[in-house]
Design an enzyme around this catalytic site. Structure first.
Site, PDB file in Angstrom:
ATOM      1  N   ASN A   1       8.200  -5.121  -0.072  1.00 15.95           N
ATOM      2  CA  ASN A   1       9.743  -3.694  -0.823  1.00 15.95           C
ATOM      3  C   ASN A   1      10.564  -3.833  -0.981  1.00 15.95           C
ATOM      4  O   ASN A   1      11.957  -2.847  -1.067  1.00 15.95           O
ATOM      5  CB  ASN A   1       9.840  -2.455   1.589  1.00 15.95           C
ATOM      6  CG  ASN A   1       8.639  -1.861   1.020  1.00 15.95           C
ATOM      7  OD1 ASN A   1       8.696  -0.966   0.667  1.00 15.95           O
ATOM      8  ND2 ASN A   1       7.611  -2.015   2.414  1.00 15.95           N
TER       9      ASN A   1
ATOM     10  N   LYS B   1      -2.469   9.779  -1.113  1.00  8.60           N
ATOM     11  CA  LYS B   1      -2.576   8.275  -1.392  1.00  8.60           C
ATOM     12  C   LYS B   1      -1.061   8.439  -0.421  1.00  8.60           C
ATOM     13  O   LYS B   1      -0.612   9.552  -0.392  1.00  8.60           O
ATOM     14  CB  LYS B   1      -1.961   8.465  -3.000  1.00  8.60           C
ATOM     15  CG  LYS B   1      -1.191   8.971  -3.039  1.00  8.60           C
ATOM     16  CD  LYS B   1       0.389   9.074  -3.109  1.00  8.60           C
ATOM     17  CE  LYS B   1       0.555   8.118  -2.972  1.00  8.60           C
ATOM     18  NZ  LYS B   1       2.471   7.181  -3.007  1.00  8.60           N
TER      19      LYS B   1
ATOM     20  N   GLU C   1       1.640  -0.669   3.708  1.00  8.02           N
ATOM     21  CA  GLU C   1       1.978  -1.213   2.991  1.00  8.02           C
ATOM     22  C   GLU C   1       2.512  -2.904   3.858  1.00  8.02           C
ATOM     23  O   GLU C   1       3.095  -3.287   4.608  1.00  8.02           O
ATOM     24  CB  GLU C   1       3.311  -1.461   2.330  1.00  8.02           C
ATOM     25  CG  GLU C   1       3.283  -0.347   0.872  1.00  8.02           C
ATOM     26  CD  GLU C   1       4.234  -0.149   0.468  1.00  8.02           C
ATOM     27  OE1 GLU C   1       5.660  -0.445   0.956  1.00  8.02           O
ATOM     28  OE2 GLU C   1       4.464   0.310  -0.400  1.00  8.02           O
TER      29      GLU C   1
ATOM     30  N   SER D   1      10.162   0.777  -5.246  1.00 11.66           N
ATOM     31  CA  SER D   1       9.464   1.715  -5.724  1.00 11.66           C
ATOM     32  C   SER D   1       9.571   2.469  -4.499  1.00 11.66           C
ATOM     33  O   SER D   1      11.038   3.062  -4.116  1.00 11.66           O
ATOM     34  CB  SER D   1       8.557   1.314  -4.845  1.00 11.66           C
ATOM     35  OG  SER D   1       8.729   1.147  -3.142  1.00 11.66           O
TER      36      SER D   1
ATOM     37  N   THR E   1       6.152   9.763   1.960  1.00 12.14           N
ATOM     38  CA  THR E   1       5.150   8.925   0.719  1.00 12.14           C
ATOM     39  C   THR E   1       3.727   9.946   0.729  1.00 12.14           C
ATOM     40  O   THR E   1       2.629   8.476  -0.134  1.00 12.14           O
ATOM     41  CB  THR E   1       5.351   7.851   0.638  1.00 12.14           C
ATOM     42  OG1 THR E   1       6.699   7.410   0.360  1.00 12.14           O
ATOM     43  CG2 THR E   1       4.710   7.400  -1.210  1.00 12.14           C
TER      44      THR E   1
END
Lengths: 385, 385
Positions: free
Chosen positions: B380, B170, B261, B385, B181
């Site tokens: 973002n 992930k 993202e 997050s 991440t």
């Protein structure tokens, strides 16, 4: 009055056709003396534009009679032809002013790779036109001619005890360590030796322009120049002059930050409790360059976890689990854990303050930066610059 | 089949209420043996989440029987309460599985600062629910439960000569040096000692996940874990196994880059002619992190000047005025000056290739990154997050 505020200086700005908009794009600043003291600091990028390569040589003897600046083309990575263009620009100015080409500095800003024959012809013609129009109140015109994506000209002055400092700056993006996409000319009628000018300039830029890091990108063309005419006849008290010069630099740096491309927040990152000043700068700069932190500020989101994650990447001396963080005066994190609720933080004002205490010493530093916004992406993706 | 492709593994994913959407958020992977070989690499950020601190201790003996992963909360900067939550999670899993808590790894991902009593209760209950549902075909469910802003689950498998490798990952942002991440679990039924597993994992991640730098930000929670059950009874040929593991890691890394993202381009930066591999990596990473370059690619603008300005900030050995740059196969810059017209470059495809020849040696490296887009800023800034 910009760079013509102090006695002994003339300047002007003209439109030479380098900008497709037809706006002014060539500026000249001349030091009429009696002194011709000069000092300059340059980008630390190894990829240096031709005017930087020229000016680094020309400044070596501490004597500067004039500086020619153009927007509308960086003359960087344009090879030996581009260097000859810079050289010819200095020679043209020198011939018209009756001085030595080695005492003429050149600065350029604009798109990298721009510097063909048309560029050369326009810069040379513009230099000639500008020199014919020099005047003792031409400072504002010069400040306008060096603008690129700047939305406003940036100038500053300081009235000392019998002497004056004036300055102009351009820059709106690529503001990064060790100066970036920034052209600055500072003038003074104080009596300074080249050694004094150099020391004062380095001291002032170290804590102002060098602490400005808008987007982490470092330009190929940055130059900050200080010219001293001595026309006031006054030898300033060194600490007073250095403090004044630092004030003028901070004023201009703040204007640059406020006009950074697409920014919606001006962020001052105050780091304290550092073991060394270098540590404080490293911590502040790591945060200033963190895209996740910068987008959070744009979103008015007091996401302090991103602050700790960003500074955790540094080698500065501190315990990541014993750090306090304030956002606009609210302590959101203490000892590396949550403190006040994030709802208490109001990030809607443009002026944003982040305070970080590392609890590892007495040293401090302030880094100035901006948020990362849709407008930044737009300005830097839609136009070549 | 994800992590349950190799023999000897069971897995599952369940919804424990950590995600406000109600989607699955707790995954468990169990190694049924006969071997319980484990190896792991962790974020190099000094700011490490509690599960990282726990897992670093637990992996020290090279023995792992299970791994519990949750999305919906990073359990980072949550103090000793947060560490106890991780510890209790391992103990809960160990008790239900009849193993030692020291052989249970824990991974978390989500918002930093999330780790209160409600979080603990949900993670513990979710762990119990998940373990009751373990199955030999639960790999895909586990891959889904570890997603955060990922739009698709990421899995990969490799069929070797009598042995198999499976994997899930992930990550969709904050993909930076030394893993970011990113939670990855790799499984194999090959016979490996802990020392072999560790060496293979470090070699494979060094040239794959460590070369992925989406936005320069480094996470507090990254962990890549390799579990070997030995259930195939086959001792693999070391080079073949390492190559296969590297392939699986590259496959997963490419999936992470493709799902970063808000990205609209996947950019592969190939650096060659470097004096050392470290130089090649430094040059590629400097470009991957340059906001001006990344926005230019978003704007389909072959602005090679930004490439040279970005790499000029490095300390790598090369002459900035003797560098060639290709964009999608077109040499736009040669010897530090313009080459082919920028109009020849088509940057509209998502897959973007930048090649840089430093003419300083024989070493090479490839860094994978993304462009900087409006969608990146939106994702973002609009969500914590």
């Amino acid at each position: 009055m910009s760079v013509t505020a102090p006695a002994g200086f003339e300047a002007t700005g003209v439109a030479a056709g380098l900008k497709s908009t037809g706006k002014p794009d060539v500026a000249v600043v001349v030091n009429r003396g009696p002194l011709k003291t000069g000092a300059a600091v340059f980008t630390s990028n190894r990829a240096k534009a031709n005017p930087i390569l020229w000016s680094q040589q020309a400044i070596a003897d501490g004597a500067v009679e004039a500086i020619v600046l153009n927007s509308g083309g960086a003359n960087c990575f344009t090879g030996s032809f581009g260097f000859q263009t810079t050289h010819q620009t200095a020679e043209k100015a020198a011939e018209l002013l009756g001085v030595s080409a080695g005492d003429v500095l050149v600065c350029s800003t604009g798109l990298i790779g721009t510097g063909d024959e048309a560029f050369r012809a326009k810069v040379l013609a513009g230099t000639e036109t500008a020199i014919a129009q020099l005047s003792a109140d031409g400072g504002p015109a010069a400040a306008e001619a060096i603008m690129t994506t700047d939305t406003v000209p940036k100038t500053a002055t300081f009235a000392g005890d019998g002497w004056t400092i004036g300055g102009m700056a351009k820059g709106a993006g690529m503001l990064a360590p060790a100066l970036a996409t920034m052209l600055v000319v500072l003038t003074t009628d104080a009596v300074l030796t080249p050694e004094q000018a150099d020391a004062h300039l380095r001291a002032a830029t170290r804590v102002t322009f060098d602490r400005l890091d808008s987007d982490g990108a470092m330009s190929t063309n940055d130059q900050v120049t200080l010219l001293a005419s001595g026309a006031s006849g006054v030898e300033p008290e060194p600490e007073a002059f250095r403090a004044a010069l630092t004030d003028v630099c901070r004023d201009l740096a703040t204007q640059l930050m406020a006009d950074a491309e697409g920014a919606s927040h001006e962020i001052s990152i105050h780091v304290r409790g550092a073991a060394t000043e270098d540590d404080a700068v490293e911590v502040g700069r790591a945060l200033a360059r963190n895209s996740l932190f910068k987008t959070a500020i744009f979103g008015n989101d007091p996401n302090w976890g991103r602050v700790l994650a960003a500074i955790g990447t540094t080698s500065a001396e501190f315990d990541p689990y014993n750090v306090d963080v304030w956002m606009n005066g609210v302590r959101v994190c203490t000892q590396g854990g949550p403190d006040r609720p994030r709802e208490e933080v109001d990030l809607t004002p443009r002026a944003t303050t982040i305070e970080i205490d590392l609890f590892s010493g007495e040293e401090t530093a302030t880094i100035m930066t901006n948020d990362l916004t849709h407008a930044y992406v737009h300005e830097n993706s839609a136009y070549s610059s």
